[in-house]
Design an enzyme around this catalytic site. Structure first.
Site, PDB file in Angstrom:
ATOM      1  N   LYS A   1       3.012  11.030   2.443  1.00 17.23           N
ATOM      2  CA  LYS A   1       2.708  10.276   1.725  1.00 17.23           C
ATOM      3  C   LYS A   1       1.110   9.996   1.526  1.00 17.23           C
ATOM      4  CE  LYS A   1       6.806   7.750   0.417  1.00 17.23           C
ATOM      5  NZ  LYS A   1       7.536   6.417   0.171  1.00 17.23           N
TER       6      LYS A   1
ATOM      7  N   ASP B   1       7.146   3.941  -5.992  1.00 19.92           N
ATOM      8  CA  ASP B   1       7.677   2.936  -4.979  1.00 19.92           C
ATOM      9  C   ASP B   1       7.740   1.506  -5.510  1.00 19.92           C
ATOM     10  OD1 ASP B   1       8.715   4.777  -3.264  1.00 19.92           O
ATOM     11  OD2 ASP B   1       7.132   4.387  -1.851  1.00 19.92           O
TER      12      ASP B   1
END
Ligand code: ATR
Length: 285
Positions: free
Chosen positions: A72, A108
């Protein structure tokens, strides 16, 4: 009807390992439900091969991808355009091509917020005090979201104080680093308690907390979703508190990517949730 001259849009989840990912189940459900041509697969890419893989993403036929652990952070530097949220997180989980450029976003944050909005409407009305357990990447997304929704104090409870101090430096003095030994002292003024540590996750040590000191109106949220009802959530329910589990964060974070790749905004429905719940329960049996 599918146009035979047009290739079927294809997306994937890139991680290492990636076999455990439930994202294919989520996107597969939406493709079927919306009757759209499309495919979503897993790509296990080792860290040393990530840059090459991303450079060849389009050649491989992908219109975009999700990105998970451990890529990520690295993937952010490989995209050509990064959203403000992704830059603030220093990490991205969603990639897509737009006007020929590879874009990166971090969903997220909206995933975390949408889950609470759906399961505990009005949860952010207080704009008050949250206590966040853990100071990793997930905590960063949670803190960013809580500040965006007006929380004025965030007690950040972590074993490694340097990581808490780094998050305070990134997000400002509303973030108040705190050792586990001080948890009992901050609970009486906590409106929202969020676990972002891996404690309580299947295969990890349990998270054992005494929740007596929380106000009766407090909301308890665990971003862990395997098991769906963690020890923390059981203890909160036994204490009569409202709770939200972590599954909705997984479902909601997937929405923007699907819309970019396949051109339709999917819905997080009870049917989708039930599919995932069955799968999680099957895995635990
Ligand atoms: P993520 O990016 O998913 O948030 P992470 O960066 O590995 O994952 O963070 C995991 C969090 O769980 C960290 O806050 C970690 O605490 P430390 O920063 O002190 O390591 C916390 N954690 C994991 N195991 C723990 C344990 N046994 N006791 C206390 N905290 C733990």
């Amino acid at each position: 009807m599918t146009d035979p001259a047009r290739p079927v849009p294809k997306a994937c989840i890139i991680g290492h390992p990636v076999a455990h990912s439930r994202s294919p189940m989520v996107h597969g459900f939406w493709l079927k439900e919306l009757d759209l041509p499309g495919d979503y697969t897993r790509e296990d890419v080792r860290p040393e091969n990530l840059a090459r893989f991303i450079a060849s993403l389009r050649e491989r036929g992908y219109v975009g991808a999700n990105v998970t652990v451990p890529h990520k952070e690295a993937v952010l530097g490989l995209a050509e355009v990064a959203s403000e949220t992704a830059r603030a997180m220093g990490a991205a989980n969603t990639l897509w091509f737009e006007n020929g450029l590879l874009h990166a976003d971090n969903t997220d944050v909206p995933g975390f917020l949408a889950n609470l909005d759906e399961r505990a409407p009005g949860w952010d009305r207080s704009g008050g005090t949250a206590t966040v357990l853990g100071a990793g990447g997930a905590a960063r997304a949670v803190i960013y979201g809580l500040l965006a929704r007006g929380f004025s104090t965030i007690h950040l409870v972590n074993r490694n104080e340097d990581r808490s101090l780094a998050l305070q430096a990134a997000f400002g003095p509303a973030v108040k680093p705190c050792g586990w030994d001080r948890l009992a002292a901050v609970l009486p003024a906590t409106d929202l308690l969020v676990n972002t540590t891996s404690l309580g996750m299947s295969g990890q040590p349990p998270l054992v907390l005494d929740l007596k000191a929380l106000p009766d109106t407090a909301l308890v949220h665990d971003i862990v979703y395997i098991p769906l009802t963690t020890g923390l959530l059981s203890a909160a329910r036994a204490r009569g508190l409202a709770t939200v589990d972590g599954l909705g964060m997984l479902l909601h974070q997937a929405v923007p990517g699907f819309a970019h790749w396949f051109g339709r905004m999917p819905m997080v429905t009870e049917d989708l949730r039930a599919l995932l719940v069955r799968d999680i329960e099957r895995a635990a049996a």
